[in-house]
Scaffold this motif. Structure first.
Motif, short mmCIF file in Angstrom:
data_model
loop_
_atom_site.label_atom_id
_atom_site.label_comp_id
_atom_site.label_asym_id
_atom_site.label_seq_id
_atom_site.Cartn_x
_atom_site.Cartn_y
_atom_site.Cartn_z
N ARG A 1 3.76 8.99 2.73
CA ARG A 1 2.59 8.60 3.50
C ARG A 1 2.72 9.17 4.91
NH1 ARG A 1 -1.78 5.88 1.61
NH2 ARG A 1 -0.36 4.55 0.41
N VAL B 1 -1.84 10.85 1.94
CA VAL B 1 -0.72 10.88 1.00
C VAL B 1 -0.29 12.33 0.78
CG1 VAL B 1 -0.03 10.45 -1.40
CG2 VAL B 1 -1.36 8.73 -0.13
N LYS C 1 5.33 2.06 -6.03
CA LYS C 1 4.22 1.29 -5.48
C LYS C 1 3.44 2.13 -4.46
CE LYS C 1 4.67 -2.64 -7.52
NZ LYS C 1 5.06 -1.89 -8.74
N TRP C 2 2.14 2.23 -4.70
CA TRP C 2 1.27 3.02 -3.85
C TRP C 2 1.37 2.60 -2.38
CZ3 TRP C 2 -1.23 7.41 -4.55
CH2 TRP C 2 -2.28 7.76 -3.70
N HIS C 3 1.51 1.31 -2.13
CA HIS C 3 1.53 0.83 -0.75
C HIS C 3 2.92 0.80 -0.14
CE1 HIS C 3 -2.71 0.04 -0.65
NE2 HIS C 3 -2.59 -0.50 -1.85
N MET D 1 5.05 3.64 -0.23
CA MET D 1 5.56 5.01 -0.12
C MET D 1 6.34 5.19 1.17
SD MET D 1 2.37 7.36 -0.99
CE MET D 1 1.40 6.97 -2.42
#
Lengths: 432, 145
Positions: free
Chosen positions: B60, B76, A424-426, A428
Motif C-alpha cells: 500500500r 495498491v 488481508k486487503w486492509h 498490506m
C-alpha cells in the motif's frame, strides 16, 4: 537422490520480510497465547534465548537486549509457507516435492554428480529466496536421514556452506556421520540415544551405520531400527509418502487468554473450537464419527494441571456444526466442576470418513434432518472465508453459532501480532 | 479435479483458482452446442496481473513521493520479486531498514533511487551500504472516485 529444504528460523524470517528494520536484530516469535518462544533468529539464539522457554523467564533479557517480540501470525506464516512450497513445485514438478511440515519439504532429485547437485541445490535455494523472500537451507544425500544430517551441517555453518550441503560421496558421508552424535540424527529421541550409549556404546552416526541389520532388528527397535541403519548406509528406506490429503484427526485446542471459571464461558469456547474443527472437516470433504472434548485446570506454579475429558461415538458421522456443537457442549458440561480455574480446552474429531462415503447406521433414520443442512454449512463457510473483518484473526466472525457467544473474554492472547500482510486487503505492508 | 461433496455441488475449496470444467456452459435450448464453443470464463485479473503467484506481493502506497508517476497515497502496488531489476523500473527498495518506492536509475558510474515528486530528493545509492531490492512494481491500482 533426496533433498530436504528447510526454511531458516521460519517464523522470524516471515516477520522480518515486511519489517526489514529487524533484519540484523534479535527476533523471537511466541506460541499461541504468547506462552513461550517457538522461533528465534540467529541473533536471539546467540543471546541465549532457549527454544520453548516461557516468555516470563526471558522478559528481562528481552528488555535489556532489545529483542523484538512477535505473537504468532499463522495467517502470514501459512501464506509464506505455501509460496515456498509452490516455488519448489514450479521448479521441480509437483511429483518431486513432498511437503513435510510448514517449513520443510523433501525433494526427489536425479542421481547427478556432486558438482551438479551442488549447483542445483544452490540455484533452488537462490530462486526460493529471490521469489518468496524466505531463506532456506538444503541438504542433499542418498537417503532422507542423511539429507537431514547434511541440512543440519549446512545450517551450522551458514557462511561457509552457503546453506547448502551435498553428501553424495562415501568419504563425505562417513566424515559427516563421524561428526554427528546419535542424538542429533533424525528420528532418534533422547531416551533412545541414551540406550545406544549405555547398552551398546554407540555414540556417533558412523558407529550406528556399522551395526548389522539382524542385530538392529533384534535390539534397536525392530523394523524402525533396521530402516534407520539402512538409511545411514545410504539405502533409501523411508518411502516418499503420498501427500496426506485428508487428515485422520482434527484437533482444535487453545489456551484461554485468561483464567476461566464459569461453565458458560467454557461452553462458548468449546462451541467455537468445535465450529472451527467442523469447518476444517468440511474443507476436506469429510465427516466425523467421534468427538472428544477436554478441559485443563490451571494450578498456580504447576506446568501441568489436571485434565478432564469425555467423548462420544456418533452413530452417524456428521460435519454439521450445529450437531457437533450440541454434542460437544453436552460433553463439556458433563466434565465441568465448579471451583477451579481452567486454562485450556480442546475438541478432537476422529473416525473421520469422506463426506461422500458417509455410512449411515442401520438404526438411524437415513432421512434425518441434518443431511439437508450441508449446503447451509458450506454457505456459512463461504461467507466467513470471503468477508472476515480486518481486526479478527479467525474466520468464524461474520456468521457464527449462538452457542459460541459474543463476549469471548476467554479468547487467546496475542499482544504482539503483526498485520496479516499477505492475506488481508486492509493489512498490506506500507511503502513510502 | 473438482472435488464434489455428497450433495453433488461444488463446495468451498479454499482457493480462488478454478478449472476448465468450471467454465459456464451455454445450454439454452437449440443453441447449446454451437454457443458452447464460444463460452469463456471471463477475464480474471489474478491471471492477467499476477504472472508469478508465489513471487507476487501487494503493498500500500503511503505519501506522495511517486505522484508524478501516477502512484498516489493509498494506491495498491503489485510487486513481483521474480522480475529482474532493470534501469528505469519502479521498485520497492529496502534502504536503512525502510521500505521505499522509487524509480531505479543507473548510469555508467552510479545508481540512484529517483522520486517522482519535485519536493523529494534523489537518493544516491553510493552513500548507502545496506541497499537491497525488495521487488519490482509491475502494476498499480488506483481507485477512481
Amino acid at each position: 537422490m533426496k533433498a530436504i529444504v528447510d526454511c531458516n528460523n521460519f517464523y522470524c524470517s516471515c516477520e522480518r520480510l515486511f519489517q526489514p528494520k529487524f533484519e540484523k536484530r534479535p527476533v523471537v516469535v511466541l506460541s499461541n497465547n504468547d506462552g513461550c518462544v517457538i522461533s528465534r533468529s540467529d541473533e536471539a539464539k546467540q543471546l541465549g534465548v532457549a527454544m520453548g522457554v516461557p516468555l516470563f523467564e526471558v522478559r528481562s533479557l528481552i528488555r535489556e537486549k532489545g529483542i523484538a517480540v512477535f505473537s504468532s501470525n499463522y495467517a502470514l506464516y501459512g501464506d509464506l509457507s505455501w509460496r515456498v512450497m509452490e516455488t519448489l513445485r514450479i521448479l521441480l514438478g509437483k511429483e518431486r516435492v513432498e511437503v513435510y511440515s510448514v517449513d520443510e519439504a523433501f525433494l526427489e532429485l536425479d542421481a547427478l554428480g556432486q558438482k551438479e547437485l551442488d549447483a542445483l541445490a544452490l540455484s533452488i535455494r537462490k530462486t526460493v529466496e529471490e521469489w518468496t523472500g524466505i531463506r532456506v537451507s538444503i541438504g542433499v544425500a542418498p537417503t532422507r536421514t542423511l539429507a537431514k544430517l547434511a541440512n543440519r551441517l549446512a545450517k551450522k555453518n551458514k557462511a561457509e556452506t552457503n546453506c547448502v550441503m551435498v553428501l553424495s560421496e562415501l568419504p563425505d558421508i562417513e566424515q559427516a556421520l563421524r561428526r554427528t552424535a546419535v542424538s542429533d540424527l533424525w528420528g532418534i529421541g533422547r531416551r533412545y540415544a541414551k540406550q545406544l550409549h549405555e547398552k551398546w556404546s554407540i555414540y556417533d552416526g558412523w558407529q550406528l551405520a556399522q551395526v548389522n541389520e539382524s542385530f538392529a532388528n533384534k535390539y534397536l527397535g525392530g523394523v524402525v531400527g533396521t530402516r534407520l541403519v539402512r538409511e545411514l548406509r545410504g539405502i533409501p528406506s523411508r518411502m516418499m509418502e503420498e501427500e496426506r490429503v485428508q487428515k485422520k484427526m482434527i484437533a482444535t485446542t487453545r489456551m484461554f487468554g485468561r483464567r476461566v471459571y464459569e461453565l458458560n464461558e467454557i461452553k462458548e469456547a468449546v462451541a467455537t473450537y468445535t465450529a472451527r474443527a467442523a469447518e476444517k472437516l468440511r474443507r476436506q470433504f469429510s465427516a466425523t464419527g467421534h468427538i472428544h472434548v477436554f478441559i485443563i485446570e490451571h494450578r498456580e506454579g504447576e506446568r501441568h494441571g489436571m485434565a478432564y475429558d469425555n467423548h462420544r461415538h456418533l452413530d452417524k458421522p456428521s460435519s454439521d456444526s450445529s450437531v457437533l456443537i450440541r454434542i460437544a457442549i453436552e460433553l463439556v458440561t458433563s466434565i465441568y466442576k465448579k471451583g477451579p480455574a481452567y486454562k485450556k480446552a480442546g475438541v478432537i474429531l476422529s473416525n473421520i470418513v469422506p463426506e461422500a462415503a458417509r455410512q449411515g447406521s442401520l438404526f438411524v433414520d437415513s432421512a434425518s434432518a441434518d443431511d439437508d443442512r450441508l449446503p447451509l454449512m458450506l454457505a456459512i463457510d463461504n461467507i466467513n472465508f470471503s468477508l472476515p473483518p480486518a481486526h479478527e484473526p479467525q474466520h468464524d466472525t461474520i456468521l457464527r453459532f449462538a452457542a459460541a457467544g459474543t463476549n469471548r473474554g476467554w479468547k487467546m492472547k496475542q499482544d504482539y501480532r503483526s498485520p496479516r500482510y499477505t492475506t488481508k486487503w486492509h493489512e498490506m505492508p506500507a511503502v513510502r | 479435479m473438482d472435488p464434489k461433496n455428497g450433495t453433488g455441488q461444488a463446495a468451498y475449496r479454499g482457493s480462488k483458482s478454478f478449472t476448465q470444467q468450471q467454465v459456464r456452459s451455454a445450454n439454452a435450448t437449440g443453441f447449446g452446442a454451437a454457443a458452447d464453443d464460444y463460452m469463456e470464463r471471463g477475464i480474471d485479473l489474478n491471471e492477467e496481473l499476477i504472472r508469478n503467484k508465489p513471487a507476487t506481493y501487494f503493498f500500500r502506497m503511503k505519501g506522495d513521493a511517486m505522484k508524478e508517476a501516477g502512484i498516489f497515497d493509498g494506491d495498491v502496488l503489485i510487486v513481483d520479486r521474480s522480475v529482474p531489476l532493470a534501469n528505469g523500473r519502479v521498485i520497492v527498495a529496502v534502504l536503512n531498514g525502510e521500505l521505499l518506492v522509487r524509480r531505479f536509475h543507473k548510469n555508467f558510474s552510479s545508481a540512484f533511487l529517483i522520486p517522482e515528486n519535485s519536493r523529494y530528493k534523489a537518493i544516491n545509492l553510493a552513500e548507502f551500504s545496506d541497499f537491497t531490492v525488495w521487488g519490482v512494481v509491475t502494476y498499480t491500482i488506483h481507485p477512481q472516485g
